[in-house]
Scaffold this motif. Sequence first.
Motif: not given
Lengths: 520, 649, 180
Positions: A307-311, A317-318, A320-334, A397-400
Amino acid sequence: MMRALSLVLLLLTLATSPLYAITPEEQLSDPILEERARDLSAQLRCLVCQNQSIEDSDAELAVDLRKEVRQKLEAGLDDAAILQSLQDTYGDYILLRPPVSPETYLLWATPAILILIAGLLFAASFRRRHPNETGDGADNQKDDAAPIPADDGLAFSPRIGGMIAFGILLVSFGLYSYFGSPDITAKPLDDRAEERAAALAKETQQASAFQAQFIEAQAQAAKAPNSVEAQMRYALAAAQLNDYPTEIGALRRALTLTDGNPSIKAMLAEAMSRQADGQIILPARALIEEVLADFPEEPRALFMKGLAAYQDEDFETALSVWQDLQRVAPPNTPWGPLALQNMQSAADAAGIPMPAIAPPLDEEVLTEMAEADEETQAEMILSMVASLEARLADNPNDRQGWQRLVRAMRVLGDDAGLLRALTGAAAASPLDRNAQLELLEEMLGRGQSREMITAAEASLARLKALNPDALEYLFFAGHLARLQGEIDEARRFWQALSVQLPDDTPFKAQLDAQITALQQ
Amino acid sequence: MIAIAEIGHFALIMAFVASLCQAGWPLLGSRYQSTRLMAQLQLAAMGLVFMSFAALLHGFVTSDFSIALVAQHSHSLKPLIYKISGTWGNHEGSLLLWIVILVLFGGIFALTSSPLPGRFARLTLAVQGAVTSAFLAFSLLTSSPFERLADAPLEGRGLNPVLQDVGLALHPPMLYLGYVGLSLAFSLAVAGLLVGRIDQAWGRWARPWVLSAWSALTIGIALGSWWAYYELGWGGWWFWDPVENASLMPWLAATALMHSVLVVEKRGQLKSWTILLAILSFSLSLVGTFIVRSGLLTSVHSFASDPSRGLFILGILIAAIGIPLTLFAWRGPQLASANDASLKSRDVALVMNNIILVIATAIVLLGTFYPLILELVSNQRITVGPPYFDATFNPVMAFALIGMVIGPVLAWRRGALPHLKSTIGAAVMGAVVIMVGGFWLLGPLSAGAIAGLGLLGWLTLGMLADLHRHLKLHPPRQRASRIAHLVLPVWGMWLGHIGMAVFLLGALGDGLARSEVTVRAQTGDVIALSDRAYRFIAIEQNQGPNYSTLTARLQLEDLDGQPMGELAPEKRFYPAERQTTTEAAIRPRFSGDDYAVLGDGDDTIGYSLRLYHKPLISWIWGGAALMALGGLCAIGGRRPLQATSSQTG
Amino acid sequence: MRNRLTYIIPLGAFLLFALIATIALVGTINGTRQTDQLPSVLIGKTAPSLPATALSDELAISLEELAGTPVIVNVMASWCAPCRAELPALALLAEDVPIIAIAYKDKKEDTAKFLTDFGNPYRAVWMDYDGTTGIKWGIYGVPETFILDAQGRVVLRHAGPIFKETMELVIRPALAELGL
């Protein structure tokens, strides 16, 4: 996009306080000076308004400029000097009457030139035509053009009309099926009384529930000031009421009690930002960096970092960071949907395609594969790998994608391919320690080539950036140095590593043996 | 059940397909042409666009927030009238209104086109259809008013309180009537170029459209200026803002067109020039309506602009203006006609009038776009503000006003009417008298002011003398019936020209004799202003339908302390929009307006009040109304549309 | 018959107009035309003076004391949201260049609170209580950022907050020219 946004922000800043043009206090007591001030103000543009003079504008800047004009008048400057001084600080733009200069010669001369040209053309047209003063002059209705023939074309037949109407209807249906949204029903307000009442009731109910929770949590927190849980409840209850200072206070206490729990730290950063109308402010950024330095996969911190990068309008950067987040976050998180939505807007803003969020494993493909015979299997994998590699070449940049490629290469047993995939994965996720380690391990397990060493160096640099004192870094850095024949370098790394290791581990013994071996 | 908005959306799509059909039909061979078919297509498009607009209106009135546009621009608490006007108080809706008026004019033309030669009528309808389909495409592709929300919010986001105003509710429809009315003159002109022939009958066909559009445009501009006068709260009525300029340019061009059409009709001359003016007038309307929405020029009056939308608009503009002008370059020379008029003739006076008006248009165009051009060429930023237009536009227009007295007393083709000399004599006398009188009453004046006064005298006495001569030709007993028997177009000219004089009177009255005071006052204070005084009676807090107010009650008194009336300027707070507006209080009289504005303040420091007396200012709008009335009069009294010359010639 | 050329003039004039409009519009869309940036008259001239009062004694470094190195002067205010938004960017810049703030029409306590709450990238903060310094600098909104060279001359003015794009396309290149 960026300019549009910043302009909006700028305008917002300037439009904060409505004033109503000149206020009584601004006026000069001397009516003659005041009259001159008015005249001057009418000649000066309010720079932030659209073609308004500072006399007419209620913008903050206009007020200041009016004051400036009056101060100069009281100081005894003449009108020309005042206009000149403002022109000197703000440029020609501030003058509503554009000054005559090479840039405006055309502007000022054109009216005269037009009149001149019109006059010349007019005169010329009369000289050429020798007005016939003795003509009969009676036939004022004379028309020298042949009339337009009257023709009415086809008689209109209802059958043709019907066909055309049908055609129009058909084409319209086609277009409508693309543009329309027939499935959305009308929702006139009168039909929504219940819905509105329910929403209102829910809102009131929720508000009172939040209030009750807050009072309860406040009491609990006061009763057990050293209970982390009580503090966290208190913070949550405060957050529900948008009472950010209280939330921040409670989180700070919880943070002290837990001796710097990273999740709480991330929550604190979030609360601080919410207090600042959602802006990820500098102190919050510092907290986020602290969290991520130790726990690069803390989801809340990752989300905020994105979000900081987005702002900052650093959309890549925003993303790629969020992509990281998608990867590490457990499925079905808010986080999931919100981050996805954010990613979409970041992708739109940056004008880059939204990266595909692939499912962890292509279950269907795998099942299909399992059912196919061996030859087909290999073919399927190969074609999948080829298309995947092509896609990754476009979007490195597609980590998956890289991780899938790694898995596929492992299945195929393609060593060179595996190294390629690991290198790509490590480069695509510079913050992911595991990706770096995986690459380095793989590289150590196999001989050495120029490309491999280069890839390893890059990967090591990333590990170092994450934490230069980490054990893994020291180990692999030493290893790489040894491979490159820099024995002293290797020894230094491993000694640094050895110091950090507990004395009785077998690994330390092994390492020390290696260090000794190096010395020969 | 399918939503009404979706029916509206579908109708809009169908209207698009129908107009496209209408535009393209003449491309099929002549075997397939039917005037009736074209008229039916035009009427179908009209009906469909009306349906679509009605659907949107319905959405606004019922506060159907599943329509994105309604959710964005309406609010359930808004008074009904502003829910209705909210339909066109935004980019998408106003574009739809623009199209509604476009098809309305097309429809009326389709119904009344039977006297025209078939091919001519068909081509006119085809051009009209092309314009309609282009704007329908623009609406559907980039600015659809029927964007739907699956998750409809429970409350709308409201309408800018500044826009919640009766003047502004009426201003766009009037202005669009004017802008779009010019589309028919445009289509007739393009059809004329396509056919390759223009005759006197063309002038007769075009004239009603030009005059009605011109009248509507006059009213529309006047309403906008009136709105700025009472709503923006600083007492000005014209600011040379890009949006105002954008509406002034087509007005000036249409004024020229209105006069040159007369020459075509009466004398069969000036044909190519008139065609050019017809194209130009509508082109300037297009530029005026859309350039401010493209983000090229910005203005306080405009809707939020979107540059990418701008490219679409620019594409339409280039096609809609470029193609006719190319046609003109190609076919125009064929239309030229030999000039047989002498220098001293009404024809030539009208040519002069045209030249002056076109130069005035060019000045406004240049002043509006010069900063943009300079910025592109040299990255210099300058402002072209009111002082520039005062210095260039006003003198040029002064010549047009001088001509307004001379033109009507010249004869067609050559020579003057008998009372030329006496009329000019009276006009000169009027000019001198008023200049001297003004000097005596108002003291030393600027050159511009003196010239303005002179013009006023010249115009007024000159025209009165002309009217007097008209009547003097007849014995006294017949004069009354003579007035009644003056044909409507003559009345139209008279009203129009007198309207101009009245307008000038208003502008000069406000410009030269305005008085103003800004004070901080407590209740009970008496504030003197020229020959009157304001007594600050009370300050009150009231509740409006969707706003709360702070109202100052001011009693206006004459010098003896006799009350003359009460003014109640307000500050309004709109909680839904979290915005504050000022509402000036105005006491309009023929002799002048009393105008009061409430500013900031509280009970301890007092309230800031700005008080004006603006002599004769209402005459500005009165003059505009007279001009518009004159334009409407000039339509009437014509022979019915019959293509006489084309049948007999 | 008049010269055919006369009939082409309107088309020519229109095409010229259309060309200008297209260039301007395309410029607006791809961002090369900066409608929100007024060129500053101060470019190339010695910067005007700072206000007389500093926020605190530690934050009272004057332009003279920093003479010899490039300096960034940032006009900001605690009441301005975009000023808060550009703080992260300023913090990055502060690693390379000293940044001096002019707190425009602000109160000391508000500015101080702003800096404690949101971070302080500034080497000095000067209080322009009534906005007169702002007018001397020719500002027309907050935030505005000026880059001064080692001789104290203004080399760049940017109006509006600094985000990544501005940083890379405007600020950094200007600093690079000064050898930073």
